[in-house]
Design an enzyme around this catalytic site. Structure first.
Site, PDB file in Angstrom:
ATOM      1  CE1 TYR A 176       5.326  19.655 -12.282  1.00  0.00           C
ATOM      2  CE2 TYR A 176       3.805  20.549 -13.909  1.00  0.00           C
ATOM      3  CZ  TYR A 176       4.921  19.790 -13.598  1.00  0.00           C
ATOM      4  OH  TYR A 176       5.639  19.185 -14.596  1.00  0.00           O
ATOM      5  CE  LYS A 210       7.660  22.246 -14.224  1.00  0.00           C
ATOM      6  NZ  LYS A 210       9.117  22.127 -14.247  1.00  0.00           N
TER       7      LYS A 210
HETATM    8  N1  LIG Z   1       7.971  13.511 -16.271  1.00  0.00           N
HETATM    9  C1  LIG Z   1       7.018  14.233 -16.832  1.00  0.00           C
HETATM   10  O1  LIG Z   1       5.954  13.716 -17.230  1.00  0.00           O
HETATM   11  C2  LIG Z   1       7.214  15.710 -17.022  1.00  0.00           C
HETATM   12  C3  LIG Z   1       6.295  16.409 -17.814  1.00  0.00           C
HETATM   13  C4  LIG Z   1       6.462  17.772 -17.981  1.00  0.00           C
HETATM   14  C5  LIG Z   1       7.521  18.425 -17.378  1.00  0.00           C
HETATM   15  N2  LIG Z   1       8.384  17.717 -16.608  1.00  0.00           N
HETATM   16  C6  LIG Z   1       9.486  18.467 -15.997  1.00  0.00           C
HETATM   17  O2  LIG Z   1      10.714  17.898 -16.413  1.00  0.00           O
HETATM   18  C7  LIG Z   1      11.694  18.047 -15.374  1.00  0.00           C
HETATM   19  C8  LIG Z   1      12.258  16.685 -15.028  1.00  0.00           C
HETATM   20  O3  LIG Z   1      11.193  15.859 -14.610  1.00  0.00           O
HETATM   21  P1  LIG Z   1      11.386  14.315 -14.276  1.00  0.00           P
HETATM   22  O4  LIG Z   1      10.134  13.635 -14.641  1.00  0.00           O
HETATM   23  O5  LIG Z   1      12.685  13.847 -14.825  1.00  0.00           O
HETATM   24  O6  LIG Z   1      11.454  14.393 -12.678  1.00  0.00           O
HETATM   25  P2  LIG Z   1      12.365  13.550 -11.683  1.00  0.00           P
HETATM   26  O7  LIG Z   1      11.715  13.691 -10.351  1.00  0.00           O
HETATM   27  O8  LIG Z   1      12.613  12.188 -12.232  1.00  0.00           O
HETATM   28  O9  LIG Z   1      13.746  14.355 -11.710  1.00  0.00           O
HETATM   29  C9  LIG Z   1      13.927  15.564 -11.032  1.00  0.00           C
HETATM   30  C10 LIG Z   1      15.336  15.579 -10.501  1.00  0.00           C
HETATM   31  O10 LIG Z   1      15.530  16.814  -9.800  1.00  0.00           O
HETATM   32  C11 LIG Z   1      16.333  16.521  -8.673  1.00  0.00           C
HETATM   33  N3  LIG Z   1      16.205  17.531  -7.610  1.00  0.00           N
HETATM   34  C12 LIG Z   1      15.245  17.632  -6.653  1.00  0.00           C
HETATM   35  N4  LIG Z   1      15.561  18.623  -5.812  1.00  0.00           N
HETATM   36  C13 LIG Z   1      16.718  19.173  -6.258  1.00  0.00           C
HETATM   37  C14 LIG Z   1      17.550  20.237  -5.805  1.00  0.00           C
HETATM   38  N5  LIG Z   1      17.256  20.924  -4.687  1.00  0.00           N
HETATM   39  N6  LIG Z   1      18.667  20.536  -6.517  1.00  0.00           N
HETATM   40  C15 LIG Z   1      18.989  19.823  -7.613  1.00  0.00           C
HETATM   41  N7  LIG Z   1      18.265  18.792  -8.078  1.00  0.00           N
HETATM   42  C16 LIG Z   1      17.140  18.477  -7.407  1.00  0.00           C
HETATM   43  C17 LIG Z   1      15.862  15.148  -8.191  1.00  0.00           C
HETATM   44  O11 LIG Z   1      16.840  14.543  -7.377  1.00  0.00           O
HETATM   45  C18 LIG Z   1      15.622  14.450  -9.523  1.00  0.00           C
HETATM   46  O12 LIG Z   1      16.745  13.709  -9.934  1.00  0.00           O
HETATM   47  C19 LIG Z   1      10.973  18.713 -14.216  1.00  0.00           C
HETATM   48  O13 LIG Z   1      11.189  20.108 -14.285  1.00  0.00           O
HETATM   49  C20 LIG Z   1       9.521  18.373 -14.485  1.00  0.00           C
HETATM   50  O14 LIG Z   1       8.633  19.278 -13.891  1.00  0.00           O
HETATM   51  C21 LIG Z   1       8.267  16.367 -16.421  1.00  0.00           C
END
Ligand SMILES: NC(=O)c1ccc[n+]([C@@H]2O[C@H](COP(=O)([O-])OP(=O)(O)OC[C@H]3O[C@@H](n4cnc5c(N)ncnc54)[C@H](O)[C@@H]3O)[C@@H](O)[C@H]2O)c1
Length: 277
Positions: A188, A192
């Site tokens: 992670y 990032k």
């Molecule tokens: N949720 C949080 O608290 C948070 C905080 C900071 C950063 N983020 C970042 O925000 C982004 C979205 O996070 P989220 O919470 O919505 O996660 P999530 O797991 O709900 O969504 C991620 C999506 O990526 C898709 N995915 C996985 N493998 C894939 C591939 N090979 N090709 C295309 N799509 C693919 C999944 O199917 C999913 O729909 C991520 O980059 C995450 O690291 C999230």
């Protein structure tokens, strides 16, 4: 007009991992600004439900779906070709897709999340999506943005963990020995932080072609996590709480529009002040 520069009417935005928690929010934000949206993800069902939910809130919106595995160069290229055939130019690319490995308890994946045992396959698969995927999409869509002289915007979704280390005390399970304690996986932080390098590189690479590249680094989003985790994380955040998922929408609108026309190569951290401590 005060918000004229936020208007995305006539622009097309492609979001990767769009059917997930934040991908849907990015899509809603860009729809609200008037963009045509291309939702891409790996599951057809998830994409269809995402579109139904978004369409309920924005009647008449242009929402297109494309299955796209960001880790597969051919899949990304095929989507670009399909867009071109349909006369759609991707003006905005949001690299949001990630594999979100859950930090689990003793019966789950905890031992394999620890550095000492971290499997190479997990390292490779997570980096293939979160980092290589962002590169591949930027390579294909960024090249097209640069080529016709109209420019564009690439936005990489990173995390507060692009600028700070995970605090492994957040994931601690009482009663487990040290070598069994769950941790946020090393991938992670690597992904990032890597996205910030990609952001700076691309920001200068195509600047003369009008392609800007920035990163948005969200802090933890409330999604029904367990009470102890929420209390621990909240205590590390000066605002005293996790983010609501809608709280990044206005940043997305700013970063993807001419409202941020002079912002390039930056990492905008929105984390309730956590990384300021
Ligand atoms: N949720 C949080 O608290 C948070 C905080 C900071 C950063 N983020 C970042 O925000 C982004 C979205 O996070 P989220 O919470 O919505 O996660 P999530 O797991 O709900 O969504 C991620 C999506 O990526 C898709 N995915 C996985 N493998 C894939 C591939 N090979 N090709 C295309 N799509 C693919 C999944 O199917 C999913 O729909 C991520 O980059 C995450 O690291 C999230």
């Amino acid at each position: 007009m005060a918000f004229e520069k936020f208007d995305l009417t006539g622009k097309t935005a492609l979001i990767t991992g769009a059917a997930g928690l934040l991908g849907m929010e990015h899509a809603a934000a860009l729809l609200e600004s008037g963009a045509t949206i291309v939702l891409t993800d790996i599951s057809n069902d998830a994409l269809h439900s995402a579109r139904s939910l978004l369409a309920q809130k924005s009647e008449g919106a242009m929402i297109r779906l494309q299955i796209m595995d960001v880790s597969k160069p051919q899949a990304v290229q095929a989507v670009a070709e399909a867009m071109t055939l349909d006369g759609l130019r991707v003006d905005i690319l949001v690299n949001n897709a990630a594999i979100d490995p859950k930090v689990e308890g003793a019966q789950g994946v905890l031992e394999s999340s620890r550095v000492e045992n971290f499997p190479l396959e997990q390292w490779n698969s997570q980096i293939a999506v979160g980092l290589t995927g962002a590169f591949l999409c930027s390579q294909v869509f960024g090249t097209l943005m640069a080529k016709d002289g109209k420019g564009g915007v690439i936005l990489n979704i990173a995390s507060d963990l692009s600028v700070i280390s995970p605090d492994q005390r957040l994931y601690r399970k009482e009663g487990l020995p040290e070598d069994m304690q769950p941790v946020k996986p090393v991938t992670y932080s690597v992904i990032k932080s890597g996205l910030i390098g990609l952001t700076r590189y691309l920001a200068t690479y195509w600047a003369h072609k009008g392609v800007r590249c920035n990163a948005l680094s969200p802090g933890g989003v409330f999604a029904g996590q367990d009470k102890v985790f929420i209390e621990r994380l909240s205590s590390l955040i000066p605002l005293g709480r996790l983010a609501q998922k809608e709280e990044y929408r206005s940043a997305i609108q700013f970063l993807c529009s001419d409202a941020s026309a002079y912002l390039n190569g930056q990492n905008i951290v929105i984390d309730g002040g956590r990384s300021a401590l």
